[in-house]
Design a protein around this motif. Structure first.
Motif, mmCIF file in Angstrom:
data_model
loop_
_atom_site.group_PDB
_atom_site.id
_atom_site.type_symbol
_atom_site.label_atom_id
_atom_site.label_comp_id
_atom_site.label_asym_id
_atom_site.label_seq_id
_atom_site.Cartn_x
_atom_site.Cartn_y
_atom_site.Cartn_z
ATOM 1 N N ALA A 4 0.959 -1.126 -0.073
ATOM 2 C CA ALA A 4 0.019 0.164 -0.117
ATOM 3 C C ALA A 4 0.742 1.087 -0.065
ATOM 4 O O ALA A 4 0.628 2.345 -0.626
ATOM 5 N N GLN A 5 1.866 1.368 0.663
ATOM 6 C CA GLN A 5 2.680 2.268 0.709
ATOM 7 C C GLN A 5 3.480 2.780 -0.436
ATOM 8 O O GLN A 5 3.622 3.866 -0.872
ATOM 9 N N GLU A 56 1.896 1.727 -3.311
ATOM 10 C CA GLU A 56 0.940 1.855 -4.208
ATOM 11 C C GLU A 56 0.970 0.679 -5.282
ATOM 12 O O GLU A 56 0.758 0.779 -6.450
ATOM 13 N N VAL A 103 -10.797 6.966 5.968
ATOM 14 C CA VAL A 103 -9.625 7.062 5.335
ATOM 15 C C VAL A 103 -9.435 6.875 3.828
ATOM 16 O O VAL A 103 -9.854 5.932 3.273
ATOM 17 N N ARG A 104 -9.674 7.990 3.242
ATOM 18 C CA ARG A 104 -9.776 8.144 1.741
ATOM 19 C C ARG A 104 -8.447 8.102 0.969
ATOM 20 O O ARG A 104 -7.758 9.304 0.692
ATOM 21 N N THR A 105 -7.914 6.937 0.827
ATOM 22 C CA THR A 105 -6.732 6.650 -0.050
ATOM 23 C C THR A 105 -6.934 5.860 -1.095
ATOM 24 O O THR A 105 -7.741 5.248 -1.425
ATOM 25 N N LEU A 121 -6.925 2.106 -0.921
ATOM 26 C CA LEU A 121 -8.078 1.419 -0.247
ATOM 27 C C LEU A 121 -9.241 1.568 -1.231
ATOM 28 O O LEU A 121 -9.909 0.678 -1.394
ATOM 29 N N LEU A 142 -4.668 -1.855 4.843
ATOM 30 C CA LEU A 142 -4.945 -0.607 3.854
ATOM 31 C C LEU A 142 -5.345 0.484 4.782
ATOM 32 O O LEU A 142 -4.964 1.775 4.453
ATOM 33 N N SER A 178 -2.189 1.758 6.977
ATOM 34 C CA SER A 178 -1.360 2.472 6.143
ATOM 35 C C SER A 178 -1.857 3.692 5.708
ATOM 36 O O SER A 178 -1.105 4.752 5.797
ATOM 37 N N GLY A 179 -3.113 3.679 5.591
ATOM 38 C CA GLY A 179 -3.855 5.072 4.988
ATOM 39 C C GLY A 179 -3.634 6.265 6.077
ATOM 40 O O GLY A 179 -3.735 7.373 5.728
#
Length: 229
Positions: free
Chosen positions: A70-71, A73, A113-115, A118, A140, A143-144
């Motif tokens: 996730a970090q 992407e 958490v709006r990433t 996710l 996720l 991480s977000g």
């Protein structure tokens, strides 16, 4: 954000009251009690320790891999970890538990958490391109909001233990004093568990616990059940 804010956010997402449905599952404990495998505080502690060891080497590895992905992407690796966490569960009950809780956590995370990782993962879950397991959702979400992988792993392990002990209070003659003492002891094992798997890859995932898998299979066909399958 400061460390105190991150701490409270981690506490929020590891709280047993988080509305993802954990209270509806016993993680095999109901069958273990019905079959006499768990019958007192000592056998309950052994059961919880076995469950957290299995969780560390299976879902814990998937969580750490997905958190790193996730970090970076790296959606391909996130989805691979999701499939690995789903496919390595031998019985239907644990697969059901993982995806029901995972999808609920993902839905909750979307509101908080709006990433991009996710959002993309949830789109793939809804499109049936990814199963949507709980450890990946937790990776996720944490991480977000910049919770490191080590602390995310600890939150996951805590969740496994607290789920079982919460079910124990409804299934057997045991007091909250005894369950909290067990949780305190189990929590003390998390550092060793993390060090054991922190560099593992998806190929290293393993969850050999045949008695637990048999008990989960028995629960699936049980005539009387308090907890879901």
């Amino acid at each position: 954000m400061g460390d105190l804010v991150r701490l409270l956010q981690l506490v929020q997402f590891s709280d047993s009251a988080l509305p993802v449905g954990a209270f509806t599952f016993s993680n095999g404990l109901e069958s273990a009690i019905q079959e006499g495998v768990v019958h007192d505080a000592g056998s309950l502690k052994a059961f919880v320790l076995a469950a957290t060891r299995q969780a560390a080497t299976l879902d814990g590895v998937a969580l750490l891999v997905a958190h790193r992905a996730a970090q970076a992407e790296d959606m391909g690796l996130i989805v691979a970890a999701d499939h690995a966490a789903h496919q390595r569960k031998l019985n239907e009950e644990t697969r059901t538990m993982a995806v029901r809780m995972g999808r609920k956590l993902g839905e909750l995370g979307e509101h908080i958490v709006r990433t991009r990782p996710l959002a993309d993962w949830m789109e793939m879950v809804r499109g049936r391109q990814a199963p949507g397991t709980f450890p990946i959702g937790l990776a996720l979400v944490t991480s977000g909001f910049d919770i490191d992988a080590r602390h995310a792993f600890a939150a996951h392990q805590y969740g496994v233990a607290s789920m079982i002990l919460g079910a124990a209070l409804r299934l057997m003659r045991i007091t909250f004093l005894e369950t909290q003492a067990i949780l305190f002891e189990v929590n003390a094992t998390v550092e060793e568990a993390y060090e054991h798997i922190r560099t593992d890859t998806l190929d290293d995932m393993k969850g050999f616990a045949p008695a637990a898998d048999i008990l989960a299979a028995v629960h699936l066909k049980a005539h009387i059940r308090m907890f879901m399958n």
